[in-house]
Write an enzyme that holds these catalytic residues in place. Structure first.
Site, PDB file in Angstrom:
ATOM      1  N   CYS A  80     -21.130  31.428 -10.034  1.00 24.58           N
ATOM      2  CA  CYS A  80     -19.530  31.151  -9.493  1.00 24.58           C
ATOM      3  C   CYS A  80     -20.110  30.174  -8.125  1.00 24.58           C
ATOM      4  O   CYS A  80     -20.507  30.732  -7.127  1.00 24.58           O
ATOM      5  CB  CYS A  80     -18.693  32.260  -8.817  1.00 24.58           C
ATOM      6  SG  CYS A  80     -17.104  31.528  -8.150  1.00 24.58           S
ATOM      7  N   HIS A 201     -16.779  27.570 -14.891  1.00 20.01           N
ATOM      8  CA  HIS A 201     -16.028  27.445 -16.050  1.00 20.01           C
ATOM      9  C   HIS A 201     -15.783  26.292 -16.685  1.00 20.01           C
ATOM     10  O   HIS A 201     -15.355  26.275 -17.914  1.00 20.01           O
ATOM     11  CB  HIS A 201     -14.352  27.584 -15.431  1.00 20.01           C
ATOM     12  CG  HIS A 201     -13.751  28.828 -14.926  1.00 20.01           C
ATOM     13  ND1 HIS A 201     -14.417  29.626 -13.876  1.00 20.01           N
ATOM     14  CD2 HIS A 201     -12.873  29.667 -15.598  1.00 20.01           C
ATOM     15  CE1 HIS A 201     -13.790  30.731 -13.947  1.00 20.01           C
ATOM     16  NE2 HIS A 201     -12.980  31.003 -14.823  1.00 20.01           N
TER      17      HIS A 201
HETATM   18  N1  DGL Z   1     -16.397  29.779 -11.945  1.00 15.33           N
HETATM   19  C1  DGL Z   1     -15.856  29.457 -10.562  1.00 15.33           C
HETATM   20  C2  DGL Z   1     -16.921  28.578  -9.976  1.00 15.33           C
HETATM   21  O1  DGL Z   1     -17.973  28.135 -10.530  1.00 15.33           O
HETATM   22  C3  DGL Z   1     -14.627  29.267 -10.483  1.00 15.33           C
HETATM   23  C4  DGL Z   1     -13.893  29.192  -9.088  1.00 15.33           C
HETATM   24  C5  DGL Z   1     -12.469  29.789  -9.247  1.00 15.33           C
HETATM   25  O2  DGL Z   1     -11.914  30.985  -9.640  1.00 15.33           O
HETATM   26  O3  DGL Z   1     -11.641  28.895  -8.803  1.00 15.33           O
HETATM   27  O4  DGL Z   1     -16.507  27.630  -8.901  1.00 15.33           O
END
Ligand code: DGL
Length: 281
Positions: A80, A201
Site C-alpha cells: 500500500c 488499487h
Molecule cells: N492501495 C492503497 C495505496 O497503494 C490505497 C490506499 C487507500 O486506501 O486509499 O495507496
C-alpha cells in the site's frame, strides 16, 4: 555459499493493504515465488486510507503489522503506497527496534523509485496516487535522492480507490474521473513520458488509464517491480529467507465481511479463495 535450511520458527510473508489493492502485488509476488507461504490482510472495514491523516494511517498500519507478527510473519510487505508513505519509516525506525528487532517491514515506494529513473527519457515522471501519498512527497523525495535530474509531477486521485473498492473499476462512470485526473497530471507538464501508478488499487484501472494517457506515455505498474525487489531482498538476506516458510500456502484475512472479500478477491485474483474476518483493534 550453502543454502540455509528453513528455520523451525519460520512463518508466512505478510502482505498488507487497506483493502483489495495489495492483491495486485500479492498476485505478482506469488507468480514469481510460489514456494513461499503468504498471509494477505486487507483492512477493508477502514478503507480508504488515502484521505486520512498521518497519525491515523500510522496507527492503523501499526495495528496491522503487529497482527501479522502475532500470526507468525517475520517479514511484512506494506503493499500500500499510502501506508508506505505515511507509516513505514516510523515503524522501521521506532517500533521495530522496540518490539521486534529481528523482524522486517518493507514498502513499495523505494523499489518503484529505483526503477523509474532509468525508464524516463524526458526526465519528467508523473505520479498518480492517493491524496495521502501525494501530500507526503515520498515519491519526489525518493526519486530525487536516486536520480537528482528527474522532475516529478503528482496528481491525487481521491475517487479512484473508492471506485475500485466498490467494484466500479469497469463501469463507464469511472472513465470520467480517470480522464479528469490524467488530464490534470499531463497539464502540469506535457513532456511527462512515464507515469507511476502509485497506488496498488490502480492496476485494476490500468486499461482505462492507458486509454486516456497520451500515446507514447508509459504507465508503470508496481506488481512486478515489488516482486523482483522482494526476491532480491531474500537473496541478499539469507537470515530472513530461512525464516520464511515454504509450503506454497496463502491465507486471506479481512476486517470486513469475509463473504464480500471472498467474492471480490476471487475476481481480482481469478481464483477461488476464502477469507476469515479479524479485528485489528
Ligand atoms: N492501495 C492503497 C495505496 O497503494 C490505497 C490506499 C487507500 O486506501 O486509499 O495507496
Amino acid at each position: 555459499m550453502p543454502k540455509p535450511v528453513t528455520d523451525h520458527l519460520a512463518g508466512p510473508i505478510g502482505i498488507f493493504d487497506s483493502g483489495y489493492g495489495g492483491l495486485t502485488i500479492l498476485e505478482k509476488i506469488r507468480r514469481l515465488m510460489p514456494e513461499y507461504d503468504y498471509i494477505y490482510l486487507g483492512d477493508n472495514a477502514r478503507t480508504p486510507y488515502g484521505t486520512r491523516s498521518f497519525e491515523v494511517v500510522y496507527e492503523f498500519t501499526r495495528q496491522a503489522v503487529l497482527k501479522l507478527f502475532a500470526m507468525g510473519c517475520r517479514l511484512v510487505i506494506l503493499a500500500c503506497n499510502t501506508a508506505s508513505a505515511k507509516a513505514l519509516r516510523t515503524i522501521q525506525m521506532r517500533d521495530l527496534p522496540a518490539v521486534a528487532p529481528d523482524r522486517r517491514v518493507l514498502g513499495v515506494i523505494r523499489p518503484t523509485a529505483e526503477i523509474v529513473g532509468n525508464m524516463t527519457h524526458s526526465g519528467n515522471v508523473g505520479v498518480l496516487a492517493t491524496v495521502g501519498t501525494v501530500q507526503s512527497h515520498s515519491y519526489d523525495l525518493e526519486i530525487r535522492k536516486l536520480f537528482p535530474y528527474v522532475r516529478v509531477y503528482s496528481e491525487a486521485c481521491p475517487l479512484w480507490v473508492p471506485l475500485v473498492e466498490n467494484n466500479e473499476y469497469d463501469s463507464p462512470g469511472t472513465d470520467y474521473f480517470v480522464e479528469k485526473n490524467i488530464r490534470a497530471l499531463m497539464a502540469q507538464e506535457p513532456a511527462i513520458d512515464t507515469v507511476i501508478l502509485g497506488c496498488t488499487h490502480y492496476p485494476l484501472l490500468a486499461e482505462k488509464i492507458r486509454r486516456y494517457l497520451p500515446a507514447g506515455v508509459t504507465a508503470l505498474e508496481q506488481g512486478d517491480i515489488v516482486a523482483e525487489s522482494l526476491k532480491d531482498y531474500l537473496q541478499r538476506h539469507p537470515e530472513m529467507e530461512c525464516r520464511c516458510r515454504k509450503k506454497g500456502e496463502c491465507t486471506f484475512y479481512t476486517t470486513e465481511l469475509p463473504e464480500k472479500f471472498t467474492a471480490s478477491a476471487s475476481v481480482f485474483l481469478k481464483e477461488k479463495i476464502t477469507a476469515t474476518r479479524i479485528s485489528l483493534e
